[in-house]
Design a protein around this motif. Structure first.
Motif, PDB file in Angstrom:
ATOM      1  N   UNK A 120     -19.768 149.739  83.915  1.00  0.00           N
ATOM      2  CA  UNK A 120     -20.344 150.976  83.585  1.00  0.00           C
ATOM      3  C   UNK A 120     -20.723 151.641  85.349  1.00  0.00           C
ATOM      4  N   UNK A 121     -19.905 151.117  86.221  1.00  0.00           N
ATOM      5  CA  UNK A 121     -20.259 151.969  87.199  1.00  0.00           C
ATOM      6  C   UNK A 121     -19.482 153.738  87.396  1.00  0.00           C
ATOM      7  N   UNK A 122     -18.287 153.484  86.467  1.00  0.00           N
ATOM      8  CA  UNK A 122     -17.690 154.093  86.485  1.00  0.00           C
ATOM      9  C   UNK A 122     -18.314 155.916  84.925  1.00  0.00           C
ATOM     10  N   UNK A 123     -18.926 154.873  85.333  1.00  0.00           N
ATOM     11  CA  UNK A 123     -20.116 155.855  83.994  1.00  0.00           C
ATOM     12  C   UNK A 123     -21.399 156.507  84.432  1.00  0.00           C
ATOM     13  N   UNK A 124     -21.433 155.546  85.213  1.00  0.00           N
ATOM     14  CA  UNK A 124     -22.938 156.590  86.038  1.00  0.00           C
ATOM     15  C   UNK A 124     -23.534 155.540  86.633  1.00  0.00           C
ATOM     16  N   UNK A 125     -23.384 154.253  86.373  1.00  0.00           N
ATOM     17  CA  UNK A 125     -24.578 153.723  86.803  1.00  0.00           C
ATOM     18  C   UNK A 125     -24.344 152.886  88.559  1.00  0.00           C
ATOM     19  N   UNK A 126     -25.333 152.891  88.701  1.00  0.00           N
ATOM     20  CA  UNK A 126     -25.216 152.655  90.679  1.00  0.00           C
ATOM     21  C   UNK A 126     -25.768 151.509  90.939  1.00  0.00           C
ATOM     22  N   UNK A 127     -24.165 149.702  91.190  1.00  0.00           N
ATOM     23  CA  UNK A 127     -24.905 148.694  90.765  1.00  0.00           C
ATOM     24  C   UNK A 127     -24.716 148.630  92.150  1.00  0.00           C
ATOM     25  N   UNK A 128     -26.294 147.935  92.751  1.00  0.00           N
ATOM     26  CA  UNK A 128     -25.903 147.564  93.615  1.00  0.00           C
ATOM     27  C   UNK A 128     -25.674 146.350  94.233  1.00  0.00           C
ATOM     28  N   UNK A 129     -24.485 145.505  95.206  1.00  0.00           N
ATOM     29  CA  UNK A 129     -24.203 144.380  95.004  1.00  0.00           C
ATOM     30  C   UNK A 129     -24.394 143.343  96.051  1.00  0.00           C
ATOM     31  N   UNK A 130     -24.774 142.603  95.885  1.00  0.00           N
ATOM     32  CA  UNK A 130     -25.001 141.356  96.773  1.00  0.00           C
ATOM     33  C   UNK A 130     -24.375 140.076  96.134  1.00  0.00           C
ATOM     34  N   UNK A 131     -23.779 139.766  98.141  1.00  0.00           N
ATOM     35  CA  UNK A 131     -23.246 138.815  97.907  1.00  0.00           C
ATOM     36  C   UNK A 131     -23.463 137.640  97.284  1.00  0.00           C
ATOM     37  N   UNK A 132     -23.064 136.830  97.018  1.00  0.00           N
ATOM     38  CA  UNK A 132     -23.616 135.460  96.671  1.00  0.00           C
ATOM     39  C   UNK A 132     -24.278 133.728  97.636  1.00  0.00           C
ATOM     40  N   UNK A 133     -23.132 134.240  98.818  1.00  0.00           N
ATOM     41  CA  UNK A 133     -22.887 133.297  99.351  1.00  0.00           C
ATOM     42  C   UNK A 133     -24.739 133.292 100.581  1.00  0.00           C
ATOM     43  N   UNK A 134     -25.187 134.797  99.781  1.00  0.00           N
ATOM     44  CA  UNK A 134     -26.653 134.647 101.013  1.00  0.00           C
ATOM     45  C   UNK A 134     -27.684 133.671 100.427  1.00  0.00           C
ATOM     46  N   UNK A 135     -28.651 133.490 100.881  1.00  0.00           N
ATOM     47  CA  UNK A 135     -29.849 132.738 100.146  1.00  0.00           C
ATOM     48  C   UNK A 135     -30.140 133.034  99.687  1.00  0.00           C
ATOM     49  N   UNK A 136     -30.885 132.250  98.233  1.00  0.00           N
ATOM     50  CA  UNK A 136     -31.764 133.149  97.507  1.00  0.00           C
ATOM     51  C   UNK A 136     -32.698 134.483  98.018  1.00  0.00           C
ATOM     52  N   UNK A 137     -33.613 133.555  99.348  1.00  0.00           N
ATOM     53  CA  UNK A 137     -34.387 134.225  99.972  1.00  0.00           C
ATOM     54  C   UNK A 137     -34.070 135.400 100.933  1.00  0.00           C
ATOM     55  N   UNK A 138     -32.672 135.398 101.082  1.00  0.00           N
ATOM     56  CA  UNK A 138     -32.140 136.446 101.518  1.00  0.00           C
ATOM     57  C   UNK A 138     -32.162 137.244 100.102  1.00  0.00           C
ATOM     58  N   UNK A 139     -31.960 136.804  99.068  1.00  0.00           N
ATOM     59  CA  UNK A 139     -31.678 137.894  98.021  1.00  0.00           C
ATOM     60  C   UNK A 139     -32.097 138.744  98.345  1.00  0.00           C
ATOM     61  N   UNK A 140     -33.175 138.179  98.049  1.00  0.00           N
ATOM     62  CA  UNK A 140     -34.796 138.958  97.125  1.00  0.00           C
ATOM     63  C   UNK A 140     -35.346 139.649  98.375  1.00  0.00           C
ATOM     64  N   UNK A 141     -35.387 139.201  99.249  1.00  0.00           N
ATOM     65  CA  UNK A 141     -35.710 140.545 100.455  1.00  0.00           C
ATOM     66  C   UNK A 141     -35.016 141.753 100.641  1.00  0.00           C
ATOM     67  N   UNK A 142     -33.494 141.809 100.397  1.00  0.00           N
ATOM     68  CA  UNK A 142     -33.043 142.273 100.124  1.00  0.00           C
ATOM     69  C   UNK A 142     -32.836 143.627  99.023  1.00  0.00           C
ATOM     70  N   UNK A 143     -33.473 143.022  97.676  1.00  0.00           N
ATOM     71  CA  UNK A 143     -33.835 143.495  96.231  1.00  0.00           C
ATOM     72  C   UNK A 143     -34.447 144.311  96.875  1.00  0.00           C
ATOM     73  N   UNK A 144     -36.378 143.408  97.028  1.00  0.00           N
ATOM     74  CA  UNK A 144     -37.359 144.286  97.176  1.00  0.00           C
ATOM     75  C   UNK A 144     -37.064 145.489  98.454  1.00  0.00           C
ATOM     76  N   UNK A 145     -36.007 145.361  99.086  1.00  0.00           N
ATOM     77  CA  UNK A 145     -36.086 146.675 100.544  1.00  0.00           C
ATOM     78  C   UNK A 145     -35.476 147.172  99.461  1.00  0.00           C
ATOM     79  N   UNK A 146     -34.886 147.408  98.710  1.00  0.00           N
ATOM     80  CA  UNK A 146     -34.021 148.511  97.563  1.00  0.00           C
ATOM     81  C   UNK A 146     -35.021 149.510  96.832  1.00  0.00           C
ATOM     82  N   UNK A 147     -36.168 148.307  95.733  1.00  0.00           N
ATOM     83  CA  UNK A 147     -36.863 148.418  95.166  1.00  0.00           C
ATOM     84  C   UNK A 147     -38.204 149.205  95.132  1.00  0.00           C
ATOM     85  N   UNK A 148     -38.502 148.856  97.014  1.00  0.00           N
ATOM     86  CA  UNK A 148     -39.784 150.205  97.496  1.00  0.00           C
ATOM     87  C   UNK A 148     -39.668 150.820  97.694  1.00  0.00           C
TER      88      UNK A 148
END
Length: 307
Positions: free
Chosen positions: A279-307
């Protein structure tokens, strides 16, 4: 309303829990992108884990789970139709949308706006393919994909001859009836992938398989067969339903079932990651987030990207 958020990742990466907590945080509803969770009564084997949608005592609304009868063959054409209906309904009610799943083809068909025609059964083609081995069928499928320059059919789940024949049927049809450009509205999406270490993924897969067997996966399959669903129809769905059904009907022992299924799920997760990299090679930009982060950290990172 902001753009849709897509949460993807391989099996056992924790994407559903993340998607549910994110949706609760931003006032969103979830649309599932899982090719087997559409079936009613196929709960443990498909890993629906509906308890994951309960956040702080409130059930996060979800869509495209439990919408088809077991024994039927739900397909991409139906998924696109059902996705758009759910998406428009959620948006019309002023809610945000989180798309979550591991079926790469379903995810990509939405993000890249694929438009497919409904593929009818080709009885003459099916008869000509009867008796061929899975290896022969897979080779035929790869040749058709090469000829069609196709990335449209997901080979991730083609692990039975019946599925391979259907895949060949689809590729043959698409070769004769090229897909038209989409006439569906453009849906902008932030795409986030859960990046889980290979060894940790393998550990979680094995633990989860043991847990599902303890929770009644064998009994679930027996119950589906008792309801009149043919064993071969369950085998068609692959992975848990293929191997557990073969154990239930006496083709393999319990230990063989566990060993072969464990290997198959590991291979499935690897192929999921291969699809996502494609999918990445076909032009989709995937923002990878480390699974070892806490759920709260993951959500904050996603919201920063989203906003």
């Amino acid at each position: 309303m902001k753009k849709m958020i897509t949460i993807l990742g391989p099996t056992a990466s924790g994407k559903t829990t993340l998607a549910a907590r994110l949706a609760s945080d931003i006032g969103a509803e979830i649309i599932s992108a899982d090719s087997r969770q559409v079936y009613r009564g196929m709960d443990i084997g498909t890993g629906k884990d509906l308890a994951d949608y309960m956040v702080d005592g409130v059930m996060v609304p979800y869509h495209l789970i439990d919408i088809a009868e077991p024994g039927t063959k739900y397909n991409l054409f139906q998924y696109q139709h059902d996705f758009l209906r759910a998406y428009n309904d959620i948006r019309d009610r002023g809610k945000n949308v989180v798309l979550c799943g591991g079926t790469g083809l379903y995810l990509e068909s939405v993000i890249r706006e694929y438009r497919l025609a409904s593929v009818p059964e080709n009885k003459q083609l099916r008869q000509s393919l009867e008796g061929k081995s899975l290896g022969e069928l897979t080779e035929m499928l790869m040749e058709l994909k090469k000829k069609n320059s196709s990335a449209m059919h997901n080979t991730t789940d083609v692990d039975t001859a019946q599925r391979a024949i259907r895949a060949i049927e689809i590729e043959t049809f698409n070769g004769e009836h090229p897909a038209r450009s989409a006439d569906i509205p453009h849906i902008e999406s932030l795409v986030v992938g859960v990046d889980i270490d290979r060894e940790e993924r393998r550990r979680k897969i094995t633990c989860r398989l043991k847990s599902r067997l303890q929770d009644g996966m064998v009994e679930e399959v027996k119950g589906l067969i008792d309801r009149g669903i043919p064993a071969e129809d369950l085998i068609y769905y692959g992975l848990e339903y293929k191997y557990v059904t073969e154990y239930v009907i006496g083709r393999i022992s319990y230990d063989e079932m566990f060993r072969q299924l464990e290997i198959a799920i590991h291979q499935f997760a690897k192929r999921q990651m291969t699809w996502f990299r494609g999918m990445e090679r076909r032009g989709i930009n995937i923002h990878w987030i480390d699974s070892t982060l806490t759920t709260e950290q993951k959500i904050e990172n996603i919201k920063k990207l989203w906003l």
